[in-house]
Design a protein around this motif. Structure first.
Motif, PDB file in Angstrom:
ATOM      1  N   ALA A   1       0.866  -1.180   0.000  1.00  0.00           N
ATOM      2  CA  ALA A   1       0.000   0.000   0.000  1.00  0.00           C
ATOM      3  C   ALA A   1       0.902   1.229   0.000  1.00  0.00           C
ATOM      4  O   ALA A   1       1.784   1.358   0.842  1.00  0.00           O
ATOM      5  CB  ALA A   1      -0.902   0.004   1.230  1.00  0.00           C
ATOM      6  N   TYR A   2       0.682   2.085  -0.982  1.00  0.00           N
ATOM      7  CA  TYR A   2       1.374   3.371  -1.039  1.00  0.00           C
ATOM      8  C   TYR A   2       0.433   4.412  -0.456  1.00  0.00           C
ATOM      9  O   TYR A   2      -0.664   4.619  -0.987  1.00  0.00           O
ATOM     10  CB  TYR A   2       1.708   3.758  -2.484  1.00  0.00           C
ATOM     11  CG  TYR A   2       2.825   2.966  -3.109  1.00  0.00           C
ATOM     12  CD1 TYR A   2       4.050   3.569  -3.390  1.00  0.00           C
ATOM     13  CD2 TYR A   2       2.669   1.622  -3.431  1.00  0.00           C
ATOM     14  CE1 TYR A   2       5.088   2.847  -3.972  1.00  0.00           C
ATOM     15  CE2 TYR A   2       3.693   0.891  -4.011  1.00  0.00           C
ATOM     16  CZ  TYR A   2       4.901   1.513  -4.277  1.00  0.00           C
ATOM     17  OH  TYR A   2       5.917   0.795  -4.847  1.00  0.00           O
ATOM     18  N   VAL A   3       0.855   5.034   0.627  1.00  0.00           N
ATOM     19  CA  VAL A   3       0.069   6.097   1.239  1.00  0.00           C
ATOM     20  C   VAL A   3       0.432   7.367   0.486  1.00  0.00           C
ATOM     21  O   VAL A   3       1.589   7.797   0.489  1.00  0.00           O
ATOM     22  CB  VAL A   3       0.397   6.222   2.742  1.00  0.00           C
ATOM     23  CG1 VAL A   3      -0.434   7.326   3.372  1.00  0.00           C
ATOM     24  CG2 VAL A   3       0.161   4.879   3.438  1.00  0.00           C
ATOM     25  N   LEU A   4      -0.553   7.935  -0.202  1.00  0.00           N
ATOM     26  CA  LEU A   4      -0.326   9.106  -1.049  1.00  0.00           C
ATOM     27  C   LEU A   4      -0.665  10.383  -0.286  1.00  0.00           C
ATOM     28  O   LEU A   4      -1.628  10.416   0.484  1.00  0.00           O
ATOM     29  CB  LEU A   4      -1.193   9.018  -2.303  1.00  0.00           C
ATOM     30  CG  LEU A   4      -1.043   7.736  -3.139  1.00  0.00           C
ATOM     31  CD1 LEU A   4      -2.089   7.696  -4.241  1.00  0.00           C
ATOM     32  CD2 LEU A   4       0.359   7.629  -3.710  1.00  0.00           C
ATOM     33  N   GLU A   5       0.097  11.423  -0.553  1.00  0.00           N
ATOM     34  CA  GLU A   5      -0.176  12.698   0.107  1.00  0.00           C
ATOM     35  C   GLU A   5      -1.559  13.239  -0.261  1.00  0.00           C
ATOM     36  O   GLU A   5      -2.214  13.891   0.536  1.00  0.00           O
ATOM     37  CB  GLU A   5       0.914  13.711  -0.268  1.00  0.00           C
ATOM     38  CG  GLU A   5       0.851  14.976   0.556  1.00  0.00           C
ATOM     39  CD  GLU A   5       2.048  15.861   0.306  1.00  0.00           C
ATOM     40  OE1 GLU A   5       2.973  15.828   1.128  1.00  0.00           O
ATOM     41  OE2 GLU A   5       2.066  16.559  -0.720  1.00  0.00           O
ATOM     42  N   ARG A   6      -1.989  12.931  -1.483  1.00  0.00           N
ATOM     43  CA  ARG A   6      -3.309  13.373  -1.947  1.00  0.00           C
ATOM     44  C   ARG A   6      -3.784  12.387  -3.009  1.00  0.00           C
ATOM     45  O   ARG A   6      -2.967  11.681  -3.619  1.00  0.00           O
ATOM     46  CB  ARG A   6      -3.228  14.773  -2.540  1.00  0.00           C
ATOM     47  CG  ARG A   6      -2.312  14.832  -3.752  1.00  0.00           C
ATOM     48  CD  ARG A   6      -2.390  16.130  -4.513  1.00  0.00           C
ATOM     49  NE  ARG A   6      -1.357  16.202  -5.524  1.00  0.00           N
ATOM     50  CZ  ARG A   6      -1.400  15.575  -6.704  1.00  0.00           C
ATOM     51  NH1 ARG A   6      -2.429  14.816  -7.030  1.00  0.00           N
ATOM     52  NH2 ARG A   6      -0.409  15.709  -7.574  1.00  0.00           N
ATOM     53  N   PRO A   7      -5.091  12.337  -3.256  1.00  0.00           N
ATOM     54  CA  PRO A   7      -5.565  11.496  -4.362  1.00  0.00           C
ATOM     55  C   PRO A   7      -5.013  12.025  -5.681  1.00  0.00           C
ATOM     56  O   PRO A   7      -5.027  13.234  -5.919  1.00  0.00           O
ATOM     57  CB  PRO A   7      -7.089  11.644  -4.310  1.00  0.00           C
ATOM     58  CG  PRO A   7      -7.389  12.095  -2.910  1.00  0.00           C
ATOM     59  CD  PRO A   7      -6.210  12.943  -2.507  1.00  0.00           C
ATOM     60  N   PRO A   8      -4.499  11.166  -6.543  1.00  0.00           N
ATOM     61  CA  PRO A   8      -3.970  11.627  -7.829  1.00  0.00           C
ATOM     62  C   PRO A   8      -5.092  12.023  -8.784  1.00  0.00           C
ATOM     63  O   PRO A   8      -6.230  11.575  -8.649  1.00  0.00           O
ATOM     64  CB  PRO A   8      -3.200  10.419  -8.364  1.00  0.00           C
ATOM     65  CG  PRO A   8      -3.680   9.254  -7.600  1.00  0.00           C
ATOM     66  CD  PRO A   8      -4.304   9.741  -6.333  1.00  0.00           C
ATOM     67  N   THR A   9      -4.737  12.853  -9.749  1.00  0.00           N
ATOM     68  CA  THR A   9      -5.706  13.259 -10.777  1.00  0.00           C
ATOM     69  C   THR A   9      -5.870  12.117 -11.787  1.00  0.00           C
ATOM     70  O   THR A   9      -5.033  11.212 -11.857  1.00  0.00           O
ATOM     71  CB  THR A   9      -5.208  14.510 -11.527  1.00  0.00           C
ATOM     72  OG1 THR A   9      -4.025  14.151 -12.254  1.00  0.00           O
ATOM     73  CG2 THR A   9      -4.927  15.672 -10.577  1.00  0.00           C
ATOM     74  N   ALA A  10      -6.899  12.199 -12.579  1.00  0.00           N
ATOM     75  CA  ALA A  10      -7.133  11.189 -13.621  1.00  0.00           C
ATOM     76  C   ALA A  10      -5.955  11.135 -14.593  1.00  0.00           C
ATOM     77  O   ALA A  10      -5.551  10.056 -15.029  1.00  0.00           O
ATOM     78  CB  ALA A  10      -8.434  11.499 -14.362  1.00  0.00           C
ATOM     79  N   ASP A  11      -5.387  12.300 -14.939  1.00  0.00           N
ATOM     80  CA  ASP A  11      -4.233  12.333 -15.839  1.00  0.00           C
ATOM     81  C   ASP A  11      -3.021  11.636 -15.226  1.00  0.00           C
ATOM     82  O   ASP A  11      -2.298  10.920 -15.919  1.00  0.00           O
ATOM     83  CB  ASP A  11      -3.858  13.778 -16.197  1.00  0.00           C
ATOM     84  CG  ASP A  11      -4.833  14.409 -17.181  1.00  0.00           C
ATOM     85  OD1 ASP A  11      -5.652  13.662 -17.771  1.00  0.00           O
ATOM     86  OD2 ASP A  11      -4.777  15.637 -17.353  1.00  0.00           O
ATOM     87  N   GLU A  12      -2.791  11.876 -13.943  1.00  0.00           N
ATOM     88  CA  GLU A  12      -1.661  11.228 -13.271  1.00  0.00           C
ATOM     89  C   GLU A  12      -1.836   9.707 -13.257  1.00  0.00           C
ATOM     90  O   GLU A  12      -0.885   8.965 -13.507  1.00  0.00           O
ATOM     91  CB  GLU A  12      -1.524  11.767 -11.840  1.00  0.00           C
ATOM     92  CG  GLU A  12      -1.021  13.211 -11.802  1.00  0.00           C
ATOM     93  CD  GLU A  12      -1.165  13.870 -10.447  1.00  0.00           C
ATOM     94  OE1 GLU A  12      -0.365  14.785 -10.164  1.00  0.00           O
ATOM     95  OE2 GLU A  12      -2.070  13.499  -9.666  1.00  0.00           O
ATOM     96  N   VAL A  13      -3.042   9.250 -12.990  1.00  0.00           N
ATOM     97  CA  VAL A  13      -3.319   7.809 -12.967  1.00  0.00           C
ATOM     98  C   VAL A  13      -3.145   7.219 -14.368  1.00  0.00           C
ATOM     99  O   VAL A  13      -2.558   6.141 -14.532  1.00  0.00           O
ATOM    100  CB  VAL A  13      -4.732   7.523 -12.415  1.00  0.00           C
ATOM    101  CG1 VAL A  13      -5.067   6.033 -12.513  1.00  0.00           C
ATOM    102  CG2 VAL A  13      -4.844   7.993 -10.965  1.00  0.00           C
ATOM    103  N   ALA A  14      -3.608   7.933 -15.386  1.00  0.00           N
ATOM    104  CA  ALA A  14      -3.482   7.445 -16.769  1.00  0.00           C
ATOM    105  C   ALA A  14      -2.010   7.309 -17.166  1.00  0.00           C
ATOM    106  O   ALA A  14      -1.616   6.322 -17.801  1.00  0.00           O
ATOM    107  CB  ALA A  14      -4.211   8.385 -17.730  1.00  0.00           C
TER     108      ALA A  14
END
Length: 186
Positions: free
Chosen positions: A108-121
């Motif tokens: 599990a990577y704990v992310l500082e914030r939810p990524p945007t759709a572009d970042e996930v793509a």
């Protein structure tokens, strides 16, 4: 500590990795106690601390800890702070329950914030090996069937996603949840 105190978990990045930026866990526990936190417990050397705090939310506590940590040890460590409820959701929402029994292959990577759709793509384009991942809110779940050490994709995650994160294997996730749950029941 009052009954109003909440249980939190602090996840440090970049300490005790490869013999660099060494911080003894006993010193880290003392540091948390000096900051006024209660029921402090650590798990393994990579910087995982369960603690109780009567004031502040996770983001405020993280900023306070980062500043105090840098002042005490002379280097910056990004600290992700999450509460017990967040850890309970992390485990409950695991999209790969069939591999939870192989904790070195699930992270599990704990992310500082939810990524945007572009970042996930962008990240999805790089996932061409045996790995698979799913992002739920501010968590990236990674199944690396050959283990994290052999995963080319795992090394691409930070610089491709560009969202500050810290990763823990599933064994660590479950242990921190158990520790926080015991602490919460105290």
């Amino acid at each position: 500590m009052s009954a109003q105190a909440k249980i939190f978990v602090a996840l440090f990045s970049g300490i005790n990795v490869g013999g660099n930026r060494i911080v003894k866990m006993a010193d880290l526990r003392s540091f948390f106690e000096e900051l006024g936190f209660g029921d402090v417990a650590s798990y393994v050397q990579s910087g995982n601390v369960v603690f109780r705090s009567a004031k502040g939310d996770a983001a405020t506590l993280a900023k306070q800890m980062e500043a105090a940590f840098e002042k005490k040890w002379g280097f910056h460590s990004r600290i992700m702070v999450r509460d017990l409820g967040w850890f309970e959701r992390l485990v409950a929402e695991n999209p790969y329950p069939e591999v939870a029994g192989e904790p070195t292959k699930l992270h599990a990577y704990v992310l500082e914030r939810p990524p945007t759709a572009d970042e996930v793509a962008r990240l999805a384009e790089k996932c061409t090996g045996p790995e698979r991942f799913e992002i739920r809110g501010d968590v990236l779940y990674l199944h690396a069937p050959e283990g994290l050490g052999k995963s080319v994709f795992a090394n691409l995650i930070p610089r491709t996603l560009k969202v500050p994160a810290t990763a823990r294997n599933w064994r660590t996730v479950l242990m921190l949840l158990a520790m926080a749950g015991r602490n919460g029941g105290a």
